[in-house]
Enzyme design. Structure first.
Site, PDB file in Angstrom:
ATOM      1  N   ASN A  76       0.291  18.123 -21.447  1.00 22.53           N
ATOM      2  CA  ASN A  76       0.086  17.068 -22.435  1.00 22.53           C
ATOM      3  C   ASN A  76      -0.064  17.599 -23.849  1.00 22.53           C
ATOM      4  OD1 ASN A  76       0.273  14.784 -20.800  1.00 22.53           O
ATOM      5  ND2 ASN A  76      -1.765  15.162 -19.980  1.00 22.53           N
ATOM      6  N   LYS A 119       3.450  11.125 -11.607  1.00 32.46           N
ATOM      7  CA  LYS A 119       2.633  10.216 -12.426  1.00 32.46           C
ATOM      8  C   LYS A 119       3.415   8.927 -12.612  1.00 32.46           C
ATOM      9  CE  LYS A 119      -0.339  13.222 -15.177  1.00 32.46           C
ATOM     10  NZ  LYS A 119      -0.643  13.713 -16.547  1.00 32.46           N
ATOM     11  N   GLU A 168      10.019  17.241 -25.141  1.00 30.99           N
ATOM     12  CA  GLU A 168       9.338  17.677 -23.907  1.00 30.99           C
ATOM     13  C   GLU A 168       9.895  19.024 -23.436  1.00 30.99           C
ATOM     14  OE1 GLU A 168       6.699  16.134 -23.004  1.00 30.99           O
ATOM     15  OE2 GLU A 168       6.924  13.943 -22.937  1.00 30.99           O
ATOM     16  N   LYS A 192       7.603  22.663 -14.803  1.00 31.37           N
ATOM     17  CA  LYS A 192       6.760  21.530 -14.419  1.00 31.37           C
ATOM     18  C   LYS A 192       6.382  21.610 -12.943  1.00 31.37           C
ATOM     19  CE  LYS A 192       5.635  16.779 -14.771  1.00 31.37           C
ATOM     20  NZ  LYS A 192       5.744  15.504 -15.446  1.00 31.37           N
ATOM     21  N   HIS A 237       0.142   9.751 -28.094  1.00 33.09           N
ATOM     22  CA  HIS A 237      -0.165   8.433 -27.508  1.00 33.09           C
ATOM     23  C   HIS A 237      -0.823   7.528 -28.549  1.00 33.09           C
ATOM     24  CE1 HIS A 237      -0.107  10.023 -23.066  1.00 33.09           C
ATOM     25  NE2 HIS A 237       1.095   9.781 -23.534  1.00 33.09           N
ATOM     26  N   GLU A 250     -10.245  23.809 -16.292  1.00 25.05           N
ATOM     27  CA  GLU A 250      -9.633  24.422 -17.482  1.00 25.05           C
ATOM     28  C   GLU A 250      -8.120  24.447 -17.273  1.00 25.05           C
ATOM     29  OE1 GLU A 250     -11.350  25.495 -20.072  1.00 25.05           O
ATOM     30  OE2 GLU A 250     -13.298  25.114 -19.134  1.00 25.05           O
ATOM     31  N   HIS A 276       0.242  15.189 -26.736  1.00 25.56           N
ATOM     32  CA  HIS A 276       0.275  13.833 -26.193  1.00 25.56           C
ATOM     33  C   HIS A 276      -0.932  12.996 -26.614  1.00 25.56           C
ATOM     34  CE1 HIS A 276       3.597  15.359 -23.893  1.00 25.56           C
ATOM     35  NE2 HIS A 276       3.724  14.265 -23.187  1.00 25.56           N
ATOM     36  N   ARG A 300       0.812  -1.239   0.000  1.00 26.04           N
ATOM     37  CA  ARG A 300       0.000   0.000   0.000  1.00 26.04           C
ATOM     38  C   ARG A 300       0.833   1.271   0.000  1.00 26.04           C
ATOM     39  NH1 ARG A 300      -3.326  -3.063   3.609  1.00 26.04           N
ATOM     40  NH2 ARG A 300      -4.981  -4.029   2.387  1.00 26.04           N
ATOM     41  N   HIS A 331       8.607   7.887 -27.250  1.00 27.15           N
ATOM     42  CA  HIS A 331       7.577   8.778 -26.706  1.00 27.15           C
ATOM     43  C   HIS A 331       7.788  10.217 -27.188  1.00 27.15           C
ATOM     44  CE1 HIS A 331       4.704  10.479 -23.910  1.00 27.15           C
ATOM     45  NE2 HIS A 331       5.637  11.292 -23.451  1.00 27.15           N
ATOM     46  N   ARG A 387      -2.776  21.059 -15.027  1.00 29.65           N
ATOM     47  CA  ARG A 387      -1.728  20.087 -15.363  1.00 29.65           C
ATOM     48  C   ARG A 387      -1.930  19.460 -16.744  1.00 29.65           C
ATOM     49  NH1 ARG A 387       1.146  15.582 -11.485  1.00 29.65           N
ATOM     50  NH2 ARG A 387       2.492  14.803 -13.143  1.00 29.65           N
TER      51      ARG A 387
HETATM   52  P1  NAD Z   1      13.250   5.010 -21.732  1.00 33.37           P
HETATM   53  O1  NAD Z   1      13.046   4.907 -20.306  1.00 33.37           O
HETATM   54  O2  NAD Z   1      12.824   3.866 -22.591  1.00 33.37           O
HETATM   55  O3  NAD Z   1      14.791   5.308 -22.006  1.00 33.37           O
HETATM   56  C1  NAD Z   1      15.239   5.455 -23.321  1.00 33.37           C
HETATM   57  C2  NAD Z   1      16.398   4.506 -23.658  1.00 33.37           C
HETATM   58  O4  NAD Z   1      17.605   5.052 -23.155  1.00 33.37           O
HETATM   59  C3  NAD Z   1      16.274   3.134 -23.063  1.00 33.37           C
HETATM   60  O5  NAD Z   1      16.779   2.181 -23.957  1.00 33.37           O
HETATM   61  C4  NAD Z   1      17.167   3.225 -21.824  1.00 33.37           C
HETATM   62  O6  NAD Z   1      17.641   1.977 -21.389  1.00 33.37           O
HETATM   63  C5  NAD Z   1      18.275   4.077 -22.346  1.00 33.37           C
HETATM   64  N1  NAD Z   1      19.011   4.855 -21.355  1.00 33.37           N
HETATM   65  C6  NAD Z   1      18.533   5.457 -20.254  1.00 33.37           C
HETATM   66  N2  NAD Z   1      19.473   6.217 -19.687  1.00 33.37           N
HETATM   67  C7  NAD Z   1      20.589   6.057 -20.442  1.00 33.37           C
HETATM   68  C8  NAD Z   1      21.891   6.597 -20.373  1.00 33.37           C
HETATM   69  N3  NAD Z   1      22.226   7.514 -19.449  1.00 33.37           N
HETATM   70  N4  NAD Z   1      22.796   6.213 -21.293  1.00 33.37           N
HETATM   71  C9  NAD Z   1      22.453   5.341 -22.276  1.00 33.37           C
HETATM   72  N5  NAD Z   1      21.229   4.821 -22.402  1.00 33.37           N
HETATM   73  C10 NAD Z   1      20.303   5.184 -21.498  1.00 33.37           C
HETATM   74  O7  NAD Z   1      12.526   6.298 -22.352  1.00 33.37           O
HETATM   75  P2  NAD Z   1      12.353   7.786 -21.817  1.00 33.37           P
HETATM   76  O8  NAD Z   1      12.301   8.617 -23.028  1.00 33.37           O
HETATM   77  O9  NAD Z   1      13.309   8.101 -20.756  1.00 33.37           O
HETATM   78  O10 NAD Z   1      10.909   7.749 -21.142  1.00 33.37           O
HETATM   79  C11 NAD Z   1       9.756   7.499 -21.903  1.00 33.37           C
HETATM   80  C12 NAD Z   1       8.674   6.999 -20.976  1.00 33.37           C
HETATM   81  O11 NAD Z   1       8.384   8.014 -20.016  1.00 33.37           O
HETATM   82  C13 NAD Z   1       7.366   6.686 -21.680  1.00 33.37           C
HETATM   83  O12 NAD Z   1       6.873   5.480 -21.201  1.00 33.37           O
HETATM   84  C14 NAD Z   1       6.463   7.819 -21.280  1.00 33.37           C
HETATM   85  O13 NAD Z   1       5.106   7.439 -21.257  1.00 33.37           O
HETATM   86  C15 NAD Z   1       6.979   8.141 -19.903  1.00 33.37           C
HETATM   87  N6  NAD Z   1       6.685   9.512 -19.446  1.00 33.37           N
HETATM   88  C16 NAD Z   1       6.173   9.649 -18.212  1.00 33.37           C
HETATM   89  C17 NAD Z   1       5.929  10.914 -17.724  1.00 33.37           C
HETATM   90  C18 NAD Z   1       5.428  11.073 -16.312  1.00 33.37           C
HETATM   91  O14 NAD Z   1       5.048  12.188 -15.945  1.00 33.37           O
HETATM   92  N7  NAD Z   1       5.437  10.035 -15.502  1.00 33.37           N
HETATM   93  C19 NAD Z   1       6.194  12.041 -18.500  1.00 33.37           C
HETATM   94  C20 NAD Z   1       6.729  11.851 -19.766  1.00 33.37           C
HETATM   95  C21 NAD Z   1       6.978  10.575 -20.228  1.00 33.37           C
HETATM   96  N1  GLY Z   2       3.863  14.494 -18.427  1.00 33.22           N
HETATM   97  C1  GLY Z   2       2.610  15.074 -18.086  1.00 33.22           C
HETATM   98  C2  GLY Z   2       2.401  15.229 -16.625  1.00 33.22           C
HETATM   99  O1  GLY Z   2       3.255  14.923 -15.827  1.00 33.22           O
HETATM  100  O2  GLY Z   2       1.368  15.662 -16.217  1.00 33.22           O
END
Ligand code: NAD
Ligand code: GLY
Length: 364
Positions: A247, A142, A184, A226, A254, A240, A250, A120, A267, A243
Site C-alpha cells: 500500500n 482483496k 502499481e 505480489k 485513497h 511489521e 495508498h 456464503r 486509482h 502485505r
Molecule cells: P477500472 O476497473 O475502472 O478500469 C478502468 C477503465 O478501463 C474502465 O473504464 C474500464 O471499463 C476500462 N477497461 C477495462 N479494460 C479495458 C480494455 N481492455 N480496453 C478498454 N477499456 C478497458 O479501473 P482499474 O484501474 O482496473 O482498477 C481500479 C480499481 O481497482 C480501484 O477500485 C481500486 O481500489 C482497485 N484495486 C484493488 C486491488 C485489490 O487488491 N483488490 C488492488 C489495486 C486496486
Molecule cells: N493492493 C494491495 C493488496 O493487495 O494488498
C-alpha cells in the site's frame, strides 16, 4: 504463456499471462464445480471481450449468465453489488456456479465480493483486462466496495481459483488507464525490487509503446512480487511490514480518491501522487536523499502520472487518512521507504512532517 503460482496451501492458484488467453477456456474448465458461470463485466469491456469468452465456454457446454454493470469507480458500491445478487438469484445460480470477473479492478473487486458472500461463498475466477488489474487487483484476494466515507471500506478476502491475464486486451486500453496501471508496477520496484526499478527506468518507453514482450515481463515480475508478499501475509496481519507494504502511497492516494469524489482521479493516479507524498516524508525522516526523491518523480512523470496531489488542504487529507484500514487504535501506520527498493510500515512520523510532506506535494 507465462505461469506463476500463488502459494496458499489448499487455496493456491495459478496466474496465466499471455496474448490470446481469452479463448483458452480449457484452463478454466477443470475448476468448475458445475458447468455454470455468472460472468460479471461492464458496458465498456463486455462489447469488446465478452463474446469470445462466452462462445468458447458455450462450445464446451458451459452455461453463461452475463451480468453487465455500469462502468466506473463511482459504481463500486452497494447498488452494483445488489444488481449482481439480483441477477444471480433471478437466474437461479447455486453454490456450484462460478463467478467470473471480466474487466478492470472495479469489476474484479465487486464480482469478488459477490463471490465471497453469495450463498456464503462460491468459486471465483479473475479475467483482468486493465494493466492495473493484471499486475495487482486480480491477485491476492482483496475484494470489496467503496463507502462514501472511505475507499474499499467494506469487503472480504476471497481468493480466486485462477487468474487469466490476456495481455492482448491491453491494446484497447486508453493511455490514461495504461499509465494508472504503471503506478502499481513502479510500486513493486520501490518497495522490494530495486533491479526491477532499474529495468523500468530502462524500459519505460517500450511499456508506453505497449511492446508486448515488455508488458508481459512487467506483468509477470509484478505478479511474482505480489504473489510472494501475499503468500507470506495473506490477511495483512503481520505486525511489521508484510502485505501492508503493497500500500505504498495508498493512504494518501485513497484520501485523494475519496476527497475528490470516486472516479475523478483514477486509482493509479492517486497512488502516484500519494507515492510522492510517502517518498517526501521518507526524505524528511532522513531515509531517502533529495536525489532519490527526484528519481521517483522522474520515473512517475515519464509514465505520464501526476506527481502533485489536489490541494484539499492538509487537514482534510489527515481527516480522510484517519479512516484508513491501517489505522489501528487511533495510530496511523504509513508505508515509507528506508531506501529505494526497501519499504517499512511506520507509525511514528511526526504530525508536522506529514503535514509538510502533503503541503509540499500539493504545491510544487
Ligand atoms: P477500472 O476497473 O475502472 O478500469 C478502468 C477503465 O478501463 C474502465 O473504464 C474500464 O471499463 C476500462 N477497461 C477495462 N479494460 C479495458 C480494455 N481492455 N480496453 C478498454 N477499456 C478497458 O479501473 P482499474 O484501474 O482496473 O482498477 C481500479 C480499481 O481497482 C480501484 O477500485 C481500486 O481500489 C482497485 N484495486 C484493488 C486491488 C485489490 O487488491 N483488490 C488492488 C489495486 C486496486
Ligand atoms: N493492493 C494491495 C493488496 O493487495 O494488498
Amino acid at each position: 504463456m507465462r505461469c506463476l503460482n500463488v502459494a496458499l496451501a489448499e487455496r493456491s492458484y495459478p496466474i496465466y499471462i499471455g496474448a490470446g488467453l481469452l479463448g483458452r477456456v480449457g484452463l478454466i474448465l477443470p475448476l468448475l464445480r458445475t458447468p455454470r458461470i455468472a460472468l460479471v463485466s461492464n458496458t465498456t469491456v463486455a462489447p469488446l471481450y465478452m463474446d469470445v469468452l462466452v462462445k468458447a465456454l458455450e462450445k464446451e457446454g458451459v452455461g453463461v449468465t452475463p451480468i453487465i454493470l455500469a462502468d466506473g469507480e463511482a459504481h463500486k458500491n452497494w447498488q452494483s453489488l445488489n444488481l449482481i445478487y439480483d441477477a444471480l438469484l433471478a437466474s437461479r445460480c447455486d453454490r456450484g456456479t462460478t463467478i467470473l470477473a471480466l474487466g478492470g479492478g472495479v469489476i474484479g473487486d465487486l464480482a469478488g465480493f459477490a463471490a465471497a458472500t453469495y450463498q456464503r461463498g462460491v468459486p471465483f475466477v479473475q479475467v483482468p483486462t486493465t494493466l492495473l488489474a493484471q499486475v495487482d487487483s486480480s491477485v491476492g484476494g482483496k475484494t470489496g466496495i467503496n463507502h462514501p466515507r472511505g475507499k474499499n471500506m467494506v469487503g472480504a478476502f476471497w481468493q480466486p481459483k485462477l487468474v487469466l491475464a490476456d495481455t492482448g486486451t491491453l491494446r484497447t486500453l486508453p493511455d490514461r488507464e495504461l499509465s494508472a496501471g504503471l503506478a502499481e508496477v513502479i510500486k513493486y520496484g520501490l518497495i522490494r525490487d530495486l533491479p526491477f526499478l532499474d529495468w523500468l527506468e530502462a524500459n519505460m518507453d517500450k511499456l508506453l509503446a505497449r511492446d508486448g514482450e515488455a508488458l508481459a515481463y512487467a506483468i509477470e515480475r509484478s505478479c511474482a512480487n505480489k504473489a510472494e508478499v501475499v503468500a507470506a501475509d495473506e490477511l495483512e496481519t503481520a505486525r511489521e511490514g508484510g502485505r501492508a507494504l503493497l500500500n505504498l502511497g495508498h493512504t494518501f492516494g485513497h484520501a485523494i480518491e475519496t476527497g475528490m469524489g470516486y472516479g475523478e482521479w483514477l486509482h493509479g493516479e492517486a497512488v502516484a501522487a500519494g507515492t510522492m507524498m510517502a517518498v517526501e516524508l521518507s526524505r524528511r525522516l532522513g531515509w531517502l536523499c533529495a536525489a532519490d526523491v527526484e528519481r521517483v518523480r522522474i520515473l512517475l512523470q515519464r509514465a505520464a502520472l501526476p506527481v502533485t496531489g489536489p490541494d484539499l488542504g492538509a487537514a482534510r487529507y489527515l481527516e480522510l487518512m484517519s479512516h484508513d484500514k491501517k489505522v489501528i487504535a487511533g495510530s496511523m501506520r504509513l508505508v515509507l521507504l528506508k531506501t529505494l527498493g526497501s519499504a517499512v510500515t511506520h507509525g511514528d512520523a511526526r504530525h508536522e512532517d506529514i503535514v509538510a510532506a502533503i503541503d509540499r506535494c500539493c504545491h510544487e
